[in-house]
Design a protein around this motif. Structure first.
Motif, PDB file in Angstrom:
ATOM      1  N   ARG A 143      -1.923  -8.254  58.278  1.00 19.49           N
ATOM      2  CA  ARG A 143      -1.712  -8.773  56.989  1.00 19.49           C
ATOM      3  C   ARG A 143      -0.195  -9.067  56.640  1.00 19.49           C
ATOM      4  O   ARG A 143       0.167  -9.489  55.471  1.00 19.49           O
ATOM      5  CB  ARG A 143      -2.386  -7.902  55.732  1.00 19.49           C
ATOM      6  N   SER A 144       0.358  -8.949  57.886  1.00 15.61           N
ATOM      7  CA  SER A 144       1.952  -8.836  57.512  1.00 15.61           C
ATOM      8  C   SER A 144       2.242 -10.374  57.065  1.00 15.61           C
ATOM      9  O   SER A 144       1.836 -11.138  57.624  1.00 15.61           O
ATOM     10  CB  SER A 144       2.544  -8.598  58.979  1.00 15.61           C
ATOM     11  N   PRO A 145       3.352 -10.542  56.238  1.00 17.17           N
ATOM     12  CA  PRO A 145       3.759 -11.693  55.685  1.00 17.17           C
ATOM     13  C   PRO A 145       4.778 -12.368  56.681  1.00 17.17           C
ATOM     14  O   PRO A 145       5.258 -13.551  56.716  1.00 17.17           O
ATOM     15  CB  PRO A 145       4.629 -11.423  54.558  1.00 17.17           C
ATOM     16  N   LEU A 146       5.111 -11.713  57.935  1.00 15.26           N
ATOM     17  CA  LEU A 146       5.823 -12.421  58.818  1.00 15.26           C
ATOM     18  C   LEU A 146       5.012 -13.125  59.804  1.00 15.26           C
ATOM     19  O   LEU A 146       5.468 -14.145  60.383  1.00 15.26           O
ATOM     20  CB  LEU A 146       6.431 -10.942  59.840  1.00 15.26           C
ATOM     21  N   ILE A 147       3.636 -12.941  59.986  1.00 20.78           N
ATOM     22  CA  ILE A 147       2.810 -13.646  60.805  1.00 20.78           C
ATOM     23  C   ILE A 147       2.948 -15.287  60.551  1.00 20.78           C
ATOM     24  O   ILE A 147       3.356 -16.144  61.315  1.00 20.78           O
ATOM     25  CB  ILE A 147       1.434 -13.274  60.713  1.00 20.78           C
ATOM     26  N   PRO A 148       3.027 -15.712  59.318  1.00 19.39           N
ATOM     27  CA  PRO A 148       3.230 -16.998  59.179  1.00 19.39           C
ATOM     28  C   PRO A 148       4.429 -17.794  59.252  1.00 19.39           C
ATOM     29  O   PRO A 148       4.625 -18.824  59.764  1.00 19.39           O
ATOM     30  CB  PRO A 148       2.827 -17.167  57.578  1.00 19.39           C
ATOM     31  N   TYR A 179      12.908  -7.959  58.827  1.00 19.69           N
ATOM     32  CA  TYR A 179      13.921  -8.049  60.086  1.00 19.69           C
ATOM     33  C   TYR A 179      13.698  -7.045  60.976  1.00 19.69           C
ATOM     34  O   TYR A 179      13.626  -7.496  62.416  1.00 19.69           O
ATOM     35  CB  TYR A 179      15.314  -7.698  59.521  1.00 19.69           C
ATOM     36  N   HIS A 180      13.185  -5.828  60.946  1.00 20.17           N
ATOM     37  CA  HIS A 180      12.753  -4.902  61.785  1.00 20.17           C
ATOM     38  C   HIS A 180      11.392  -5.329  62.698  1.00 20.17           C
ATOM     39  O   HIS A 180      11.413  -5.415  64.086  1.00 20.17           O
ATOM     40  CB  HIS A 180      12.534  -3.413  61.451  1.00 20.17           C
ATOM     41  N   ALA A 181      10.464  -5.871  61.978  1.00 22.77           N
ATOM     42  CA  ALA A 181       9.507  -6.386  62.606  1.00 22.77           C
ATOM     43  C   ALA A 181       9.705  -7.625  63.242  1.00 22.77           C
ATOM     44  O   ALA A 181       9.025  -7.564  64.437  1.00 22.77           O
ATOM     45  CB  ALA A 181       8.299  -6.655  61.567  1.00 22.77           C
ATOM     46  N   PRO A 205       1.130  -4.403  69.903  1.00 17.99           N
ATOM     47  CA  PRO A 205       0.736  -3.130  69.164  1.00 17.99           C
ATOM     48  C   PRO A 205       1.561  -2.978  67.771  1.00 17.99           C
ATOM     49  O   PRO A 205       2.974  -3.548  67.823  1.00 17.99           O
ATOM     50  CB  PRO A 205       1.227  -2.176  70.297  1.00 17.99           C
ATOM     51  N   GLY A 206       0.820  -2.402  66.730  1.00 15.10           N
ATOM     52  CA  GLY A 206       1.623  -2.121  65.585  1.00 15.10           C
ATOM     53  C   GLY A 206       1.820  -3.325  64.455  1.00 15.10           C
ATOM     54  O   GLY A 206       2.362  -3.011  63.516  1.00 15.10           O
ATOM     55  N   LEU A 207       1.334  -4.514  64.900  1.00 13.40           N
ATOM     56  CA  LEU A 207       1.762  -5.680  64.004  1.00 13.40           C
ATOM     57  C   LEU A 207       0.373  -5.632  63.108  1.00 13.40           C
ATOM     58  O   LEU A 207      -0.895  -5.918  63.417  1.00 13.40           O
ATOM     59  CB  LEU A 207       1.775  -6.871  64.596  1.00 13.40           C
ATOM     60  N   ASP A 208       0.604  -5.521  61.742  1.00  5.63           N
ATOM     61  CA  ASP A 208      -0.268  -5.639  60.589  1.00  5.63           C
ATOM     62  C   ASP A 208      -0.818  -6.953  60.837  1.00  5.63           C
ATOM     63  O   ASP A 208       0.038  -7.955  60.324  1.00  5.63           O
ATOM     64  CB  ASP A 208       0.124  -4.963  59.535  1.00  5.63           C
ATOM     65  N   PRO A 230      -5.860  -1.903  56.335  1.00  5.54           N
ATOM     66  CA  PRO A 230      -6.515  -2.834  57.196  1.00  5.54           C
ATOM     67  C   PRO A 230      -7.867  -2.340  57.708  1.00  5.54           C
ATOM     68  O   PRO A 230      -8.147  -1.365  57.889  1.00  5.54           O
ATOM     69  CB  PRO A 230      -5.588  -3.123  58.443  1.00  5.54           C
ATOM     70  N   LYS A 231      -8.806  -3.567  57.665  1.00  4.58           N
ATOM     71  CA  LYS A 231     -10.188  -3.037  57.974  1.00  4.58           C
ATOM     72  C   LYS A 231     -10.218  -2.395  59.383  1.00  4.58           C
ATOM     73  O   LYS A 231     -11.094  -1.345  59.405  1.00  4.58           O
ATOM     74  CB  LYS A 231     -11.012  -4.506  58.205  1.00  4.58           C
ATOM     75  N   ARG A 232      -9.706  -2.781  60.265  1.00  2.04           N
ATOM     76  CA  ARG A 232      -9.732  -2.100  61.575  1.00  2.04           C
ATOM     77  C   ARG A 232      -9.284  -0.594  61.509  1.00  2.04           C
ATOM     78  O   ARG A 232      -9.892   0.118  62.052  1.00  2.04           O
ATOM     79  CB  ARG A 232      -8.880  -2.822  62.593  1.00  2.04           C
TER      80      ARG A 232
END
Length: 686
Positions: A166-171, A139-141, A161-164, A526-528
């Protein structure tokens, strides 16, 4: 073809690369390199005349400028495709603008990525009102994404900025081909994907990635269907990844992740827009339960496993239970589809959900039927399940869909495929055969680096053999001893995840936080982030780093300077013998009367070894050591072929020579003098 040194474009290119040319005056640090000019002239020739060029340009040649200069000077509409979104951003944000300014060429550029890279305003609104995110911290993301959505012009999530990544929020805030509403979407006019496509159609140079290219080749949905016919020059950088990328999209896949996403979207849309008209909870639960039962039928595995599937069911899976699981899934999807059909007039979301239900049901039915003999089928088993059916290579697709003869009155297209590593023979067969490019013009350009001075290769004679259970412990001890002397500055590349875990754990135990050496292991971050941490090591009083990695870290990693001075490879990177795709390719080669080991396994290992070794020397001032902990390299007949694929480094033949070279590196991490051990004459790799 005619002489590439003649022609209007060739003359313009040659002038740019001259010692006193515009590039030397405008690009800081530029100096003419014979290999770079040779590649640029070859690209200019194929642009002028049409046809296909396959070019291997070793590290240090400067291949990016070599293909960009003739492309920009040609005045043609150009498509640039590269392997990753990170490289896309580098080309679009740095290399292209910098070079266009240096050349004084007014050019309109556009960046085009796949749907998953762009914020979907409609799905963002659905997520914000669903009240049912998978985890509380999302919810914060989500609120951060909502604030960012008010200011972004492109919607490219890489800019947030700051969005991983791998975040499950992206889908939840991006669209897919299956769930996009198209022109029926209430946010259609403001859609970031459509905006990016419109800009691409208006641009002179469009930067894409291989995944996007092949997604369109397979399904004609990404916007490329309109773009590609208007382009006369197509350039594929990092072309060595084309075959493996292409087969992902030219086959069929059905994953439990897709099914669970569908169930979640079905439930959300049903409860928000048609509550009470159908039992949405039961329908979504039916699909979810069928997906989970199918996963359970594959049994419990540790880590990720790829199962052969040559009969009714994957190896080790009960055929009766497997068929029943696919049947249950098929029925659950059809029931969801029937319910969605009854409410499809209420909202565009239901139309797309209905299409998704039928698409997924069709795939479940397909995987319940026998596999075509020309394809290979397997199952990836981990926490999730992925059913895959794939061609063995992209050759037919390239020949029939890309290289078709031009229509009457059209000029022949120019196709350029370039990479630092494309094979280990003169015809670059490792690349050209699976890509259907055997008739292409082939060019190989060696590195300008002085490897005999800058680097040395050491193969420890007394290390445990690769099949010995103690091998990983020996590798960890060698890497740890060397890293202790260098203060980090070490990259350990493994061929398996088991070795990755074992070596990573051993090194972490050896170097606690107080040791002055930081141990980084692939998968921790994360790789980066890992790469940024590694590059920052040994700078500004920070501890030096040891990075233990596998898979994608064998290539595309650029760490010039003294942050990296030692690369340790645990074993020769032969393709895994139990992999279903590898087995199918080997069977095809054997059926043709050839040797699968000599014609497939050894070339695969040679290319991978060259890629891993290429992480060490990235600039003319770099120095370092390469250690390959596999005695087969010096004891087996095929070792000579693998050694020949490596850069011509000097050979260190004893522990004493290796220790002396380590000492010289530690004493002089910058360019070293002629008396140091790293520069002492020795036998080069042959």
């Amino acid at each position: 073809m005619s002489d590439p040194d003649h022609g209007a474009l060739a003359d313009a290119v040659r002038a740019q690369f001259a010692d006193t040319g515009p590039l030397a005056q405008a690009a800081e640090g530029f100096h003419a390199r014979a290999g770079q000019t040779q590649l640029a002239l070859a690209v200019a020739q194929v642009i002028e005349q049409g046809g296909v060029l396959v070019a291997e340009a070793a590290t240090g040649v400067g291949k990016t400028f070599a293909y960009l200069v003739p492309a920009l000077l040609s005045g043609e509409r150009v498509l640039l495709s590269t392997a990753t979104k990170t490289l896309q951003d580098q080309l679009f944000g740095r290399d292209l603008p910098r070079l266009a300014r240096a050349l004084g060429v007014p050019v309109r550029m556009a960046l085009l990525k796949g749907r998953a890279s762009y914020l979907c305003l409609h799905r963002l609104d659905l997520a914000a009102h669903s009240g049912d995110l998978p985890a509380p911290h999302l919810y914060h993301a989500l609120s951060k994404v909502e604030r960012w959505s008010k200011t972004t012009k492109t919607g490219d999530l890489a800019e947030m900025p700051g969005l991983d990544e791998r975040s499950p929020l992206i889908p939840l805030v991006t669209s897919t081909r299956e769930n996009c509403l198209g022109a029926d979407c209430p946010q259609f006019r403001a859609c970031h994907v459509n905006l990016a496509r419109r800009e691409a159609m208006a641009a002179d140079v469009v930067v894409i990635n291989h995944h996007l290219f092949f997604a369109d080749l397979a399904i004609r949905e990404s916007g490329m269907a309109e773009l590609l016919p208007t382009v006369r020059v197509a350039i594929f950088d990092e072309a060595h990844q084309l075959n493996e990328t292409g087969i992902q999209f030219l086959g069929q896949q059905l994953a439990t992740g897709q099914l669970l996403d569908f169930a979640r979207d079905l439930l959300g849309a049903g409860l928000q827009q048609a509550r009470g008209l159908c039992d949405w909870t039961a329908l979504a639960g039916g699909v979810e339960m069928a997906a989970r039962q199918l996963r359970l039928s594959a049994g419990s595995v540790r880590g990720a496993t790829r199962l052969r599937w040559t009969d009714e069911a994957p190896d080790g899976v009960d055929p009766t239970e497997w068929r029943a699981g696919l049947s249950r899934l098929h029925q659950a999807l059809l029931q969801a589809g029937d319910a969605l059909d009854t409410v499809s007039e209420l909202a565009p979301d239901f139309v797309r959900l209905h299409e998704r239900a039928l698409l997924l049901a069709g795939r479940a039915e397909r995987f319940g039927a026998p596999c075509d003999v020309a394809l290979v089928r397997w199952v990836d088993v981990g926490q999730a399940l992925r059913l895959i059916e794939s061609p063995l290579d992209i050759a037919d697709a390239v020949r029939t869909r890309l290289l078709a003869a031009p229509a009457e009155g059209e000029r022949q297209r120019a196709w350029v495929f370039v990479s630092a590593t494309l094979g280990d023979d003169e015809r670059l067969s490792w690349f050209t055969q699976p890509c259907g490019l055997q008739q292409a013009q082939v060019l190989r350009i060696g590195s300008p680096f002085d490897y005999a001075r800058q680097a040395a290769l050491y193969v420890p004679a007394h290390i445990a053999r690769p099949a010995d259970p103690a091998h990983s412990a020996h590798v960890a001890r060698l890497a740890g001893d060397a890293a202790a002397r260098l203060g980090g500055r070490t990259l350990v590349l493994t061929t398996t995840l088991r070795a990755l875990r074992s070596i990573g754990e051993s090194l972490a135990e050896r170097f606690p936080p107080s040791s002055g050496v930081e141990v980084l292991v692939q998968g921790q971050l994360p790789k980066r982030v890992l790469m940024d941490r590694f590059r920052a090591g040994s700078a500004g009083g920070r501890p030096g780093c040891v990075l233990v990695a596998s898979a994608s870290f064998w290539e595309g990693i650029d760490m010039p300077g003294d942050a990296l001075q030692l690369v340790v490879i645990d074993k020769l990177p032969f393709p895994p013998p139990g992999d279903p795709l590898v087995e199918a390719r080997c069977r095809r080669i054997e059926s043709e009367g050839r040797s699968a080991f000599a014609d497939y396994s050894v070339p695969e290992a040679a290319v991978a070894l060259k890629q891993g070794a290429g992480r060490l020397i990235r600039r003319e001032t770099d120095t370092g050591l390469l250690v390959i902990c596999d005695t087969r390299l010096t004891q087996m007949g095929y070792g000579r072929r693998l050694l020949a694929a490596l850069p011509p480094m000097r050979r260190l033949t004893s522990q004493a020579e290796f220790d002396a070279a380590l000492g010289a590196l530690r004493a002089a991490p910058a360019p070293v003098d002629n008396d140091s051990a790293i520069n002492r004459p020795a036998a080069p790799v042959r």
